[in-house]
Design an enzyme around this catalytic site. Structure first.
Site, mmCIF file in Angstrom:
data_model
loop_
_atom_site.group_PDB
_atom_site.id
_atom_site.type_symbol
_atom_site.label_atom_id
_atom_site.label_comp_id
_atom_site.label_asym_id
_atom_site.label_seq_id
_atom_site.Cartn_x
_atom_site.Cartn_y
_atom_site.Cartn_z
ATOM 1 N N ARG A 35 0.825 -1.218 0.000
ATOM 2 C CA ARG A 35 0.000 0.000 0.000
ATOM 3 C C ARG A 35 0.859 1.268 0.000
ATOM 4 O O ARG A 35 0.476 2.278 -0.599
ATOM 5 C CB ARG A 35 -0.929 -0.002 1.206
ATOM 6 C CG ARG A 35 -2.027 -1.028 1.045
ATOM 7 C CD ARG A 35 -2.834 -1.160 2.299
ATOM 8 N NE ARG A 35 -3.998 -1.979 2.059
ATOM 9 C CZ ARG A 35 -4.736 -2.500 3.027
ATOM 10 N NH1 ARG A 35 -4.444 -2.271 4.279
ATOM 11 N NH2 ARG A 35 -5.779 -3.236 2.728
ATOM 12 N N LYS A 199 -19.626 -18.874 -0.557
ATOM 13 C CA LYS A 199 -21.039 -18.675 -0.222
ATOM 14 C C LYS A 199 -21.805 -17.766 -1.168
ATOM 15 O O LYS A 199 -21.294 -16.729 -1.600
ATOM 16 C CB LYS A 199 -21.129 -18.060 1.173
ATOM 17 C CG LYS A 199 -20.679 -19.005 2.266
ATOM 18 C CD LYS A 199 -20.753 -18.312 3.592
ATOM 19 C CE LYS A 199 -20.497 -19.275 4.731
ATOM 20 N NZ LYS A 199 -20.466 -18.573 6.003
ATOM 21 N N GLY A 355 -12.478 -11.073 -2.576
ATOM 22 C CA GLY A 355 -12.369 -12.447 -2.070
ATOM 23 C C GLY A 355 -10.967 -12.979 -2.270
ATOM 24 O O GLY A 355 -9.974 -12.250 -2.201
ATOM 25 N N GLY A 378 -13.497 -4.260 0.634
ATOM 26 C CA GLY A 378 -14.863 -3.746 0.828
ATOM 27 C C GLY A 378 -15.294 -2.715 -0.199
ATOM 28 O O GLY A 378 -16.427 -2.746 -0.694
HETATM 29 P P1 AMP Z 1 -14.376 -15.962 -1.147
HETATM 30 O O1 AMP Z 1 -13.560 -15.310 -0.056
HETATM 31 O O2 AMP Z 1 -15.824 -15.692 -1.054
HETATM 32 O O3 AMP Z 1 -13.794 -15.689 -2.502
HETATM 33 O O4 AMP Z 1 -14.279 -17.528 -0.878
HETATM 34 C C1 AMP Z 1 -13.080 -18.199 -1.076
HETATM 35 C C2 AMP Z 1 -13.114 -19.520 -0.401
HETATM 36 O O5 AMP Z 1 -14.071 -20.383 -1.004
HETATM 37 C C3 AMP Z 1 -11.779 -20.221 -0.550
HETATM 38 O O6 AMP Z 1 -11.203 -20.342 0.725
HETATM 39 C C4 AMP Z 1 -12.140 -21.569 -1.147
HETATM 40 O O7 AMP Z 1 -11.435 -22.631 -0.543
HETATM 41 C C5 AMP Z 1 -13.619 -21.693 -0.846
HETATM 42 N N1 AMP Z 1 -14.269 -22.646 -1.767
HETATM 43 C C6 AMP Z 1 -14.250 -22.649 -3.086
HETATM 44 N N2 AMP Z 1 -14.909 -23.729 -3.586
HETATM 45 C C7 AMP Z 1 -15.354 -24.430 -2.525
HETATM 46 C C8 AMP Z 1 -16.090 -25.642 -2.377
HETATM 47 N N3 AMP Z 1 -16.489 -26.316 -3.434
HETATM 48 N N4 AMP Z 1 -16.364 -26.074 -1.130
HETATM 49 C C9 AMP Z 1 -15.952 -25.375 -0.071
HETATM 50 N N5 AMP Z 1 -15.264 -24.209 -0.130
HETATM 51 C C10 AMP Z 1 -14.965 -23.747 -1.349
#
Ligand code: AMP
Length: 397
Positions: A35, A199, A355, A378
């Site tokens: 940063r 999610k 993410g 964010g």
């Molecule tokens: P995000 O921060 O919302 O981008 O979520 C990322 C996380 O989703 C990572 O830690 C991945 O390991 C998890 N992820 C991706 N695919 C799956 C899956 N099929 N089952 C469980 N976790 C998952």
């Protein structure tokens, strides 16, 4: 609107809101200076054009007034090194007579850092009287902190009213906005969004907003199984949010109405445990028996996703399509990254952000082969949700 390029900085104090919220270890050493490095072009440009940079930032989350561990003095030496040895002074506070005296006497080529803005609760409250005190330290205001652009804090937004004709974006925030607008406002078509991650609940507002903009929507990762279950499929032990089954159905319906092509895993790499060493087999995403869970996209799905990505003019990637942290389940995300690189080489504009997709592209060593990587967190998510960011609106109004 003023810009850094056109503004006459000579003899002026430029009050620059940067994001120097860097991680420090227990010896107060900076463990990641990304940063700080990002803000250098703006600071150097002000110096080059004869202005005096007066830098302000927050650091950490001080609870109740000044705390030494959150002092910006820990950054002074390193900032001086990054600025090729330029003298960097630190003010005792971000407001007040002594600070103002120092801001009024920054010598050419030198830099002043104000002490942590969040030592005053008024900063995050967006207090106008506090913003006015801050504003006294500059003749113009540059907002270069995209990471806090979604907050209407005193230094990020409220302060703008004290610089009606002397406010502008810095290079960090300027290039974020330019890149995001290339995706959201005026994309080269077709525009493909890849939404992965764990999610639906954390991505739902973005997906709803993107349905108004994209041609193709790839739904991947853990989110897949909520959609598959909503369609009546068997997902075994795969991750699922039962509260979002109706939402998933609505997304499918809206996508159809709007003519958005929805691409989801037809086959998956399933595992008998949430572990890198689990036994695996390729299964249809709607036919996963109990005791098994989908942890990555399968070979057919990967091919479908790659084809869509490689034919895209603009690509947004938010979230991995599998548990990429486990090497045995990183193949799908790697294939997505490769397809994005191929499309970028053919002239597509690709933006990675939000993410874990940034961690993912870094893990694969492909960060230099995509068009833009946003590390804003964010602020990026709120932008993609279609919200107006106070830190941007304040400069433009
Ligand atoms: P995000 O921060 O919302 O981008 O979520 C990322 C996380 O989703 C990572 O830690 C991945 O390991 C998890 N992820 C991706 N695919 C799956 C899956 N099929 N089952 C469980 N976790 C998952």
């Amino acid at each position: 609107m003023q810009t850094i390029e056109t503004y006459d900085f000579s003899g002026k104090r430029a009050l620059i809101r940067v994001d120097f919220n860097v991680p420090l270890n227990d010896k107060f050493e900076i463990t990641d200076d990304t940063r700080m490095r990002a803000a250098l072009p703006t600071i150097k440009k002000v110096i080059e054009k004869g202005g005096s940079p007066v830098i302000m930032s927050h650091l950490g989350r001080p609870k109740d007034g000044p705390e030494d561990k959150f002092s910006l003095r820990h950054l002074v030496k390193h900032l001086s090194e990054l600025l090729d040895g330029a003298k960097v002074n630190i003010a005792p506070d971000c407001i007040g007579a002594e600070t103002l005296e120092m801001a009024n006497h920054v010598k050419p080529g030198e830099v002043l850092i104000l002490e942590n803005l969040r030592f005053h609760a008024e900063e995050t409250k967006g207090d106008e009287a506090f913003a006015e005190q801050l504003a006294k330290n500059g003749d113009c205001w540059i907002n270069d902190a995209f990471g806090t652009a979604h907050r209407a804090h005193a230094s990020t937004a409220v302060i703008a009213k004290f610089f009606p004709n002397d406010k502008m974006f810095g290079y960090v925030i300027g290039s974020e906005i330019e890149s995001l607008e290339k995706v959201v406002q005026s994309p080269q078509r077709p525009l493909t969004a890849i939404m992965g991650g764990a999610k639906v609940s954390s991505k739902i507002t973005i997906i709803e907003n993107l349905l108004n903009k994209v041609d193709n929507l790839i739904i991947g990762g853990g989110m897949t199984y909520t959609f598959v279950k909503a369609r009546g499929g068997n997902i075994g032990d795969s991750i699922c949010e039962d509260d979002f089954l109706e939402t998933a159905k609505t997304i499918e319906k809206v996508a159809k109405e709007k003519g958005v092509k929805l691409i989801m895993a037809s086959d998956v790499l399933a595992a008998d445990d949430f572990s890198n060493d689990a036994n695996t087999k390729v299964l249809q995403s709607n036919d996963i028996p109990n005791g098994w869970q989908g942890l990555d996209a399968g070979p057919e799905s990967i091919k479908d996703m790659q084809k869509v990505i490689e034919e895209s003019g603009t690509i947004l990637w938010n979230g991995p399509v599998g548990v990429f942290e486990f090497d045995n389940f990183a193949k799908g995300s790697r294939a997505i990254a490769d397809a994005i690189v191929t499309a970028t080489k053919k002239g597509a504009f690709s933006l990675i952000g939000g993410g874990d997709s940034v961690a993912c592209i870094n893990k694969f060593g492909l960060a230099d082969e995509v068009s833009y990587i946003s590390t804003a967190g964010g602020a990026l998510l709120e932008y993609l949700e279609g919200k107006e960011l106070p830190g941007i609106a304040a400069v433009r109004s």
